[in-house]
Design a protein around this motif. Structure first.
Motif, PDB file in Angstrom:
ATOM      1  N   ILE A 132      76.072  65.478 -28.508  1.00  0.00           N
ATOM      2  CA  ILE A 132      75.721  64.382 -29.415  1.00  0.00           C
ATOM      3  C   ILE A 132      76.914  64.118 -30.335  1.00  0.00           C
ATOM      4  O   ILE A 132      77.442  65.047 -30.959  1.00  0.00           O
ATOM      5  N   GLN A 133      77.342  62.875 -30.398  1.00  0.00           N
ATOM      6  CA  GLN A 133      78.420  62.520 -31.309  1.00  0.00           C
ATOM      7  C   GLN A 133      77.918  62.575 -32.755  1.00  0.00           C
ATOM      8  O   GLN A 133      76.791  62.181 -33.047  1.00  0.00           O
ATOM      9  N   LEU A 134      78.772  63.076 -33.635  1.00  0.00           N
ATOM     10  CA  LEU A 134      78.374  63.226 -35.032  1.00  0.00           C
ATOM     11  C   LEU A 134      78.055  61.878 -35.671  1.00  0.00           C
ATOM     12  O   LEU A 134      77.201  61.790 -36.564  1.00  0.00           O
ATOM     13  N   THR A 135      78.732  60.819 -35.211  1.00  0.00           N
ATOM     14  CA  THR A 135      78.460  59.490 -35.768  1.00  0.00           C
ATOM     15  C   THR A 135      77.059  59.009 -35.408  1.00  0.00           C
ATOM     16  O   THR A 135      76.497  58.144 -36.078  1.00  0.00           O
ATOM     17  N   SER A 136      76.486  59.600 -34.334  1.00  0.00           N
ATOM     18  CA  SER A 136      75.138  59.210 -33.893  1.00  0.00           C
ATOM     19  C   SER A 136      74.045  60.016 -34.593  1.00  0.00           C
ATOM     20  O   SER A 136      72.886  59.593 -34.625  1.00  0.00           O
ATOM     21  N   LEU A 137      74.411  61.166 -35.159  1.00  0.00           N
ATOM     22  CA  LEU A 137      73.417  62.055 -35.765  1.00  0.00           C
ATOM     23  C   LEU A 137      73.000  61.549 -37.143  1.00  0.00           C
ATOM     24  O   LEU A 137      73.820  61.354 -38.027  1.00  0.00           O
TER      25      LEU A 137
END
Length: 250
Positions: free
Chosen positions: A72-77
């Motif tokens: 999971i990309q951190l920008t998506s979390l």
């Protein structure tokens, strides 16, 4: 326990049918195997922040079949929350594309809340570079193991008994069949002079009913006891009527 055959010369009683035994055993075995093999019993979340909004997270969930890894990309979390259903709960990650399960369903609500709180704190504080959380729910696998052992024990220890009253041969044949042993006992119908239903109470104050055949010499032939007085009374009445009918024919 039920009557499976009743004629003028023959009365046959069986303690349990194959469906009484196999259906619950198969159900227990299926539940145990599903819990052992398919349920995820361990989960690890590792997040690394390279810059304020750059980085990635990795979820590793494991069971007996292996591990499932999700990036999971951190920008998506967006954070995490505890998702509750009845008396169980689990932690799910909130992302821009939907919710992603992290932990397995568990009854430990307090621990789940702490995990969700740590994830939300990491997401909101850009100064924190690393996050690593682990959830070990291998004890859930023990539940599946217990179901599986119970099913195997029922298969190994089960015993089916058949009581065959034969007026032509003037005999009562008791057949005991199990996975480990088989036994055949034969009595003369002339020895049996009465039928009774014995009522007893165990240590838990549960009431049990047992059909007993009274034979000469003070001996007793006991059929398996149950907690159903109506069923035992029906069995006792059928045996008593059969014995009276056989005596009247002599």
């Amino acid at each position: 326990m039920k009557i499976i055959k009743q004629t003028a010369t023959e009365l046959r009683i069986q303690t349990q049918s194959i469906f009484d035994f196999w259906l619950p055993s198969c159900l227990l075995m299926t539940l145990g195997l599903i819990s052992l093999i398919f349920d995820y019993h361990g989960a690890t979340l590792s997040c690394q922040r390279l810059q304020a909004k750059q980085g990635n997270c990795q979820i590793v969930r494991s069971n007996l079949l292996g591990s499932n890894i999700k990036e999971i990309q951190l920008t998506s979390l967006r954070g995490a929350k505890v998702q509750r259903c009845g008396y169980k709960s689990r932690v799910v990650l909130l992302t821009s594309v939907g919710n992603v399960p992290f932990t397995a369903n568990s009854t430990n609500w307090g621990n789940q809340d702490a995990v969700a709180s740590d994830i939300n704190f990491f997401v909101k504080n850009a100064k924190h570079r690393l996050l690593r959380l682990s959830q070990d729910d291998r004890w859930l696998g023990w539940t599946g193991g217990i179901f599986l052992l119970a099913a195997l024990a029922a298969i190994v220890l089960r015993k089916n008994e058949t009581y065959s009253f034969d007026g032509t041969l003037n005999t009562l044949t008791v057949k005991q069949r199990g996975l480990l042993a088989r036994k055949v006992i034969q009595y003369s119908l002339c020895e049996i002079y009465a039928v009774e239903v014995d009522r007893t109470k165990d240590l838990d104050h549960d009431i049990w009913y047992e059909v007993r055949l009274l034979a000469g010499g003070g001996s007793r032939i006991s059929l398996p006891r149950t907690m159903n007085p109506y069923q035992q009374a029906k069995i006792a009445k059928a045996i008593n009527n059969y014995l009276h009918q056989q005596n009247n024919q002599k």
